[in-house]
Design a protein around this motif. Structure first.
Motif, PDB file in Angstrom:
ATOM      1  N   LEU D  95      -1.938   7.652  -7.988  1.00  0.00           N
ATOM      2  CA  LEU D  95      -0.512   7.732  -7.641  1.00  0.00           C
ATOM      3  C   LEU D  95      -0.134   9.155  -7.250  1.00  0.00           C
ATOM      4  CD1 LEU D  95       1.099   5.545 -10.477  1.00  0.00           C
ATOM      5  CD2 LEU D  95       0.741   4.901  -8.090  1.00  0.00           C
ATOM      6  N   THR D  96      -0.761  10.137  -7.904  1.00  0.00           N
ATOM      7  CA  THR D  96      -0.391  11.539  -7.691  1.00  0.00           C
ATOM      8  C   THR D  96      -1.015  12.128  -6.427  1.00  0.00           C
ATOM      9  OG1 THR D  96      -0.112  11.829 -10.073  1.00  0.00           O
ATOM     10  CG2 THR D  96      -0.464  13.837  -8.806  1.00  0.00           C
ATOM     11  N   SER D  97      -2.087  11.518  -5.928  1.00  0.00           N
ATOM     12  CA  SER D  97      -2.777  12.037  -4.742  1.00  0.00           C
ATOM     13  C   SER D  97      -2.119  11.524  -3.466  1.00  0.00           C
ATOM     14  CB  SER D  97      -4.246  11.583  -4.748  1.00  0.00           C
ATOM     15  OG  SER D  97      -4.921  12.086  -5.885  1.00  0.00           O
ATOM     16  N   ASP D  98      -1.921  12.409  -2.493  1.00  0.00           N
ATOM     17  CA  ASP D  98      -1.409  11.962  -1.193  1.00  0.00           C
ATOM     18  C   ASP D  98      -2.482  11.175  -0.453  1.00  0.00           C
ATOM     19  OD1 ASP D  98       1.334  13.164  -1.015  1.00  0.00           O
ATOM     20  OD2 ASP D  98       0.183  14.953  -1.486  1.00  0.00           O
ATOM     21  N   VAL D  99      -3.718  11.585  -0.606  1.00  0.00           N
ATOM     22  CA  VAL D  99      -4.857  10.843  -0.054  1.00  0.00           C
ATOM     23  C   VAL D  99      -5.961  10.886  -1.117  1.00  0.00           C
ATOM     24  CG1 VAL D  99      -6.551  10.655   1.822  1.00  0.00           C
ATOM     25  CG2 VAL D  99      -4.285  11.625   2.288  1.00  0.00           C
ATOM     26  N   VAL D 100      -6.705   9.788  -1.238  1.00  0.00           N
ATOM     27  CA  VAL D 100      -7.803   9.701  -2.202  1.00  0.00           C
ATOM     28  C   VAL D 100      -9.129   9.717  -1.445  1.00  0.00           C
ATOM     29  CG1 VAL D 100      -8.933   8.167  -3.866  1.00  0.00           C
ATOM     30  CG2 VAL D 100      -6.438   8.445  -3.911  1.00  0.00           C
ATOM     31  N   ILE D 101     -10.008  10.627  -1.837  1.00  0.00           N
ATOM     32  CA  ILE D 101     -11.370  10.634  -1.287  1.00  0.00           C
ATOM     33  C   ILE D 101     -12.320  10.232  -2.404  1.00  0.00           C
ATOM     34  CG2 ILE D 101     -13.179  12.002  -0.159  1.00  0.00           C
ATOM     35  CD1 ILE D 101     -10.994  14.004   0.699  1.00  0.00           C
ATOM     36  N   ALA D 102     -13.078   9.151  -2.180  1.00  0.00           N
ATOM     37  CA  ALA D 102     -14.079   8.729  -3.165  1.00  0.00           C
ATOM     38  C   ALA D 102     -15.426   9.275  -2.718  1.00  0.00           C
ATOM     39  CB  ALA D 102     -14.126   7.209  -3.257  1.00  0.00           C
ATOM     40  N   CYS D 103     -15.995  10.116  -3.563  1.00  0.00           N
ATOM     41  CA  CYS D 103     -17.254  10.800  -3.237  1.00  0.00           C
ATOM     42  C   CYS D 103     -18.304  10.317  -4.224  1.00  0.00           C
ATOM     43  CB  CYS D 103     -16.997  12.308  -3.352  1.00  0.00           C
ATOM     44  SG  CYS D 103     -18.448  13.333  -3.125  1.00  0.00           S
ATOM     45  N   GLY D 104     -19.220   9.457  -3.747  1.00  0.00           N
ATOM     46  CA  GLY D 104     -20.135   8.792  -4.660  1.00  0.00           C
ATOM     47  C   GLY D 104     -19.498   7.523  -5.196  1.00  0.00           C
ATOM     48  N   MET D 105     -20.212   6.864  -6.099  1.00  0.00           N
ATOM     49  CA  MET D 105     -19.721   5.559  -6.571  1.00  0.00           C
ATOM     50  C   MET D 105     -20.133   5.323  -8.017  1.00  0.00           C
ATOM     51  SD  MET D 105     -17.901   2.977  -5.874  1.00  0.00           S
ATOM     52  CE  MET D 105     -17.569   3.594  -4.211  1.00  0.00           C
ATOM     53  N   GLY D 106     -19.287   4.611  -8.734  1.00  0.00           N
ATOM     54  CA  GLY D 106     -19.530   4.228 -10.116  1.00  0.00           C
ATOM     55  C   GLY D 106     -18.383   3.341 -10.555  1.00  0.00           C
ATOM     56  N   THR D 107     -18.392   2.910 -11.807  1.00  0.00           N
ATOM     57  CA  THR D 107     -17.347   1.971 -12.240  1.00  0.00           C
ATOM     58  C   THR D 107     -15.971   2.637 -12.257  1.00  0.00           C
ATOM     59  OG1 THR D 107     -17.946   2.481 -14.531  1.00  0.00           O
ATOM     60  CG2 THR D 107     -18.872   0.477 -13.577  1.00  0.00           C
ATOM     61  N   GLY D 108     -15.910   3.872 -12.741  1.00  0.00           N
ATOM     62  CA  GLY D 108     -14.606   4.556 -12.771  1.00  0.00           C
ATOM     63  C   GLY D 108     -14.086   4.800 -11.364  1.00  0.00           C
ATOM     64  N   THR D 109     -14.968   5.242 -10.486  1.00  0.00           N
ATOM     65  CA  THR D 109     -14.591   5.491  -9.095  1.00  0.00           C
ATOM     66  C   THR D 109     -14.120   4.199  -8.424  1.00  0.00           C
ATOM     67  OG1 THR D 109     -16.328   7.156  -9.073  1.00  0.00           O
ATOM     68  CG2 THR D 109     -15.397   6.540  -6.933  1.00  0.00           C
ATOM     69  N   ALA D 110     -14.845   3.116  -8.672  1.00  0.00           N
ATOM     70  CA  ALA D 110     -14.448   1.821  -8.087  1.00  0.00           C
ATOM     71  C   ALA D 110     -13.054   1.432  -8.563  1.00  0.00           C
ATOM     72  CB  ALA D 110     -15.458   0.739  -8.458  1.00  0.00           C
ATOM     73  N   SER D 111     -12.750   1.696  -9.846  1.00  0.00           N
ATOM     74  CA  SER D 111     -11.410   1.335 -10.339  1.00  0.00           C
ATOM     75  C   SER D 111     -10.358   2.182  -9.640  1.00  0.00           C
ATOM     76  CB  SER D 111     -11.323   1.497 -11.859  1.00  0.00           C
ATOM     77  OG  SER D 111     -11.224   2.860 -12.235  1.00  0.00           O
ATOM     78  N   GLU D 112     -10.673   3.430  -9.364  1.00  0.00           N
ATOM     79  CA  GLU D 112      -9.695   4.295  -8.698  1.00  0.00           C
ATOM     80  C   GLU D 112      -9.463   3.871  -7.247  1.00  0.00           C
ATOM     81  OE1 GLU D 112     -10.108   8.345 -11.281  1.00  0.00           O
ATOM     82  OE2 GLU D 112     -11.855   7.729 -10.125  1.00  0.00           O
ATOM     83  N   ILE D 113     -10.527   3.482  -6.562  1.00  0.00           N
ATOM     84  CA  ILE D 113     -10.367   2.999  -5.188  1.00  0.00           C
ATOM     85  C   ILE D 113      -9.482   1.753  -5.182  1.00  0.00           C
ATOM     86  CG2 ILE D 113     -11.575   2.012  -3.189  1.00  0.00           C
ATOM     87  CD1 ILE D 113     -14.047   3.674  -4.112  1.00  0.00           C
ATOM     88  N   ALA D 114      -9.780   0.822  -6.093  1.00  0.00           N
ATOM     89  CA  ALA D 114      -9.015  -0.425  -6.130  1.00  0.00           C
ATOM     90  C   ALA D 114      -7.546  -0.159  -6.468  1.00  0.00           C
ATOM     91  CB  ALA D 114      -9.638  -1.387  -7.141  1.00  0.00           C
ATOM     92  N   LEU D 115      -7.307   0.727  -7.449  1.00  0.00           N
ATOM     93  CA  LEU D 115      -5.921   1.050  -7.818  1.00  0.00           C
ATOM     94  C   LEU D 115      -5.201   1.765  -6.679  1.00  0.00           C
ATOM     95  CD1 LEU D 115      -6.572   2.180 -11.501  1.00  0.00           C
ATOM     96  CD2 LEU D 115      -5.185   0.211 -10.815  1.00  0.00           C
ATOM     97  N   ALA D 116      -5.921   2.617  -5.964  1.00  0.00           N
ATOM     98  CA  ALA D 116      -5.307   3.311  -4.820  1.00  0.00           C
ATOM     99  C   ALA D 116      -4.908   2.304  -3.754  1.00  0.00           C
ATOM    100  CB  ALA D 116      -6.278   4.346  -4.248  1.00  0.00           C
ATOM    101  N   LEU D 117      -5.796   1.363  -3.453  1.00  0.00           N
ATOM    102  CA  LEU D 117      -5.475   0.354  -2.437  1.00  0.00           C
ATOM    103  C   LEU D 117      -4.294  -0.499  -2.893  1.00  0.00           C
ATOM    104  CD1 LEU D 117      -9.093  -0.693  -1.418  1.00  0.00           C
ATOM    105  CD2 LEU D 117      -7.523   0.816  -0.157  1.00  0.00           C
ATOM    106  N   LYS D 118      -4.268  -0.827  -4.185  1.00  0.00           N
ATOM    107  CA  LYS D 118      -3.140  -1.606  -4.713  1.00  0.00           C
ATOM    108  C   LYS D 118      -1.826  -0.850  -4.524  1.00  0.00           C
ATOM    109  CE  LYS D 118      -1.592  -4.192  -8.773  1.00  0.00           C
ATOM    110  NZ  LYS D 118      -1.094  -5.281  -7.927  1.00  0.00           N
ATOM    111  N   ALA D 119      -1.884   0.472  -4.700  1.00  0.00           N
ATOM    112  CA  ALA D 119      -0.674   1.291  -4.544  1.00  0.00           C
ATOM    113  C   ALA D 119      -0.378   1.632  -3.088  1.00  0.00           C
ATOM    114  CB  ALA D 119      -0.809   2.572  -5.368  1.00  0.00           C
ATOM    115  N   GLY D 120      -1.214   1.135  -2.166  1.00  0.00           N
ATOM    116  CA  GLY D 120      -0.973   1.365  -0.741  1.00  0.00           C
ATOM    117  C   GLY D 120      -1.403   2.739  -0.247  1.00  0.00           C
ATOM    118  N   LYS D 121      -2.269   3.406  -0.997  1.00  0.00           N
ATOM    119  CA  LYS D 121      -2.738   4.742  -0.607  1.00  0.00           C
ATOM    120  C   LYS D 121      -3.932   4.631   0.336  1.00  0.00           C
ATOM    121  CE  LYS D 121      -0.356   7.218  -3.645  1.00  0.00           C
ATOM    122  NZ  LYS D 121       0.405   8.449  -3.450  1.00  0.00           N
TER     123      LYS D 121
END
Lengths: 166, 166, 166, 166
Positions: D95-121
């Motif tokens: 929510l706090t990031s204007d843009v999210v960059i996912a660098c690498g992959m893992g379960t926590g990162t996947a949750s952040e990507i999904a939450l970012a997409l849900k928030a329309g980021k």
């Protein structure tokens, strides 16, 4: 004394018809086992369908709501937890569930699967998205279980709970 | 379908003997009314005593835990919500309760009273701290109710619920 | 590398004129020390006044917002943390602050003082509410500091930080 | 007055060497643009590498920590937000990031990507996981951007920010 809680996660207003049917059936089967059904609690999609299914079998339904008041709660929810923390409540959904069943797919559901795997929870996938099987399997092959029907999902939950009791 | 939930908040390991006795009695009376008891869920102090009281009358007990696993849960809790959000869960406790009863006093309890008043919830104080009466009364005179016994607390809860139903 | 963060907590739209003046002055003095000012971030009351004061001295301002979008953020906030967790963010405010200064009084502020004391943080009270002095002093006499002016508050912060460095 | 914040998300202790190199470079490039770098703040993996990169270019680094104290914070973090809410803080990251960059992959990162997409980021993926491209693209084709290098990621961030300013 703590009761068994099974979480059913899935899309809200974007849920597809087969997902809704599966959710209803999952809720019913969960209630028939005497387990508590946990959902996101809103009056929409998989959350609502699963809760309706559980109530059809006189189950107890627990909804973990994102909001801070009673707006938009499914009328099939018995116990409404008003978190007021928005999508951050997705982590409470998975921490509180003994097993997580993902029924259908969407961004919120994907976040819940990922958070569940991060917390080391077993996750059962019931959907028509091969991309989701491949992705989550690549993240955590030993914790992701793919099933074809609500009945198969419940059979796998029973195995998992039996193992946890040992 | 949503059931009535009454929250009993109070100190953990620092709880005093009279607070524990009041908490047990509150839990029992809440269960006898058919309401769900909500506490912070830990095996300590007022949380545990209230939950034990509710179970003595076959009530249903809901614990909103700060941690992310089952460590330290009262064995009188039926439904354990594992929030994993620490003291931030205090806000969930008060949002989820239809009425908040503060039994005893401490820093965590004080935060719950303040958050409940902020959310516009009625708060019933049952303790031996005149400083707390004066302070919370100065913050929100129309929402703070001071009682002398568990029985009086329950009588006031009944009045509040009757008004909400109108 | 971690910078010192001083939190200034106080009422939003209900803030009184002297609280706003004190808040502005606190923000200014905090910035002059090279510390980061933390507030609740909204364009209202003590949060906004303290942030304006800090910007008047070219300070860096951090706002921990309850909402999930940019609505209602003070334009004197440099770094806006969008928590989306409502009043549960009050606990983040106090955990993140090295010292908490409560300027004025209200239900949100009271919750922050109580949560800060629960977390073992020093809390400085600057207000005209003797009820608050007596109550929080009864809860945690060794952590509550009462001051009469922004200048005195800053002097006490300096003492606390000097002790933490030892 | 609000500054631009770019989030870099990625695995902690399981990060791969190329992910760490990319993260360092991303942090450096973000700092060179005058943007604030946001990470999960821990002294591990992508979070730490990105923060070190940003400091190498005199950037400002913001860490959103899961814990409630200073344990385990990267020493390249300037501003440490101690949330105390565990993995639920992942939603604050996005929510706090204007843009999210996912660098690498893992379960926590996947949750952040999904939450970012849900928030329309908008979410930029920089990794070697074709499964992740396919899955997140199936969820939200219009919000997922796949890049091959830190430089390309920054170019895409600049385009996104230019569009948001219009």
């Amino acid at each position: 004394m703590k009761k068994t809680i099974i979480g059913v996660m899935g899309p809200g207003s974007n849920a597809k018809e087969p997902d809704l049917n599966n959710a209803y059936q999952l809720g019913k089967l969960i209630a028939e086992q005497g387990w508590i059904l946990l959902t996101g609690g809103r009056k929409a999609g998989v959350m609502d369908a699963a809760s309706q299914g559980a109530k059809s079998a006189n189950g107890l339904t627990l909804g973990i709501l994102p909001g801070e008041d009673k707006t938009g709660i499914s009328d099939a929810i018995d116990i409404a937890i008003l978190t007021g923390i928005g999508s951050a409540r997705n982590n409470i959904n998975v921490l509180t569930s003994d097993v997580v069943i993902a029924c259908g797919m969407g961004t919120g559901t994907a976040s819940e699967i990922a958070l569940a795997l991060k917390a080391g929870k077993p996750v059962i996938l019931l959907n028509d998205s091969p991309e989701s099987y491949q992705f989550f399997n690549s993240l955590s092959p030993e914790k992701v279980i793919i099933v074809q029907s609500p009945e198969e999902a419940i059979a796998r939950v029973m195995e998992i709970l039996a193992r946890q009791d040992c």
